[in-house]
Design an enzyme around this catalytic site. Structure first.
Site, PDB file in Angstrom:
ATOM      1  N   ILE A   1       3.580  -0.905  -7.910  1.00 55.67           N
ATOM      2  CA  ILE A   1       2.495  -1.560  -7.281  1.00 55.67           C
ATOM      3  C   ILE A   1       2.919  -2.960  -6.843  1.00 55.67           C
ATOM      4  O   ILE A   1       3.258  -3.769  -7.685  1.00 55.67           O
ATOM      5  CB  ILE A   1       1.221  -1.553  -8.159  1.00 55.67           C
ATOM      6  CG1 ILE A   1       0.045  -1.935  -7.326  1.00 55.67           C
ATOM      7  CG2 ILE A   1       1.343  -2.452  -9.348  1.00 55.67           C
ATOM      8  CD1 ILE A   1      -1.277  -1.428  -7.893  1.00 55.67           C
ATOM      9  N   GLU A   2       3.036  -3.212  -5.594  1.00 55.35           N
ATOM     10  CA  GLU A   2       3.151  -4.552  -4.994  1.00 55.35           C
ATOM     11  C   GLU A   2       1.758  -4.821  -4.482  1.00 55.35           C
ATOM     12  O   GLU A   2       1.382  -4.429  -3.378  1.00 55.35           O
ATOM     13  CB  GLU A   2       4.179  -4.558  -3.875  1.00 55.35           C
ATOM     14  CG  GLU A   2       4.346  -5.860  -3.161  1.00 55.35           C
ATOM     15  CD  GLU A   2       5.045  -6.890  -4.007  1.00 55.35           C
ATOM     16  OE1 GLU A   2       4.804  -8.079  -3.730  1.00 55.35           O
ATOM     17  OE2 GLU A   2       5.783  -6.546  -4.912  1.00 55.35           O
ATOM     18  N   LEU A   3       0.984  -5.454  -5.264  1.00 60.66           N
ATOM     19  CA  LEU A   3      -0.457  -5.328  -5.283  1.00 60.66           C
ATOM     20  C   LEU A   3      -1.194  -5.524  -3.970  1.00 60.66           C
ATOM     21  O   LEU A   3      -1.887  -4.620  -3.521  1.00 60.66           O
ATOM     22  CB  LEU A   3      -1.016  -6.260  -6.348  1.00 60.66           C
ATOM     23  CG  LEU A   3      -2.367  -5.875  -6.880  1.00 60.66           C
ATOM     24  CD1 LEU A   3      -2.445  -4.433  -7.282  1.00 60.66           C
ATOM     25  CD2 LEU A   3      -2.719  -6.751  -8.041  1.00 60.66           C
TER      26      LEU A   3
END
Length: 158
Positions: free
Chosen positions: A76-78
């Site tokens: 997750i790379e938010l």
């Protein structure tokens, strides 16, 4: 670069460049939990990319965005991932690694530069994900196997 698609209206018709994009920046997790997760994905035949594999000399932001957009399940790379969830209808599976989802829902920092992060954190923490603190007696290997099993089921059914 956008994922290949025969129809922009259905995520099931898209051909993704990767099954999973793993986004964990720190050496502390890349040499530990994230590294083990990635290796286990490879062993399970899951086509995963991890952000420390991105080519040197490339503009990180553009290349990260391409890798995220080209992956069926980003972990997750938010902010960018949550944007892709909304616009590309990707499946997003958060992992709460020694973090309480309720702490993420309501961060205490009042810096106005974090507005988009707060919104993305709140949105992500409201998704059903994996929480190591409450799973399998905090046994990381079993936790990783559960994640791999869940991802494999999702890849085979959606």
């Amino acid at each position: 670069m956008k994922p290949y698609s025969s129809s922009s209206s259905s995520s099931s018709s898209q051909r993704w460049m990767h099954d999973v994009f793993l986004s964990f920046r720190g050496d502390d997790t890349c040499k530990g939990f994230t590294g083990h997760l990635y290796v286990t994905m490879e062993g399970a035949g899951i086509n995963a990319i991890i952000d420390n594999q991105l080519r040197r000399g490339e503009e990180i932001t553009a290349e990260l965005e391409q890798a995220i957009q080209g992956s069926r399940i980003p972990i997750i790379e938010l902010v960018k991932i949550m944007d892709c969830r909304r616009t590309l209808r990707q499946i997003v599976l958060p992992i709460f690694y020694d973090v309480d989802p309720s702490d993420v829902r309501k961060p205490t920092d009042t810096d106005h530069k974090l507005v988009s992060w707060r919104a993305a954190l709140t949105e992500a923490s409201n998704l059903s994900g994996w929480d190591l603190r409450n799973a399998l007696d905090r046994h990381e290997a079993k936790f990783i196997r559960k994640i791999i099993k869940d991802i494999t089921i999702l890849l085979n059914t959606s």
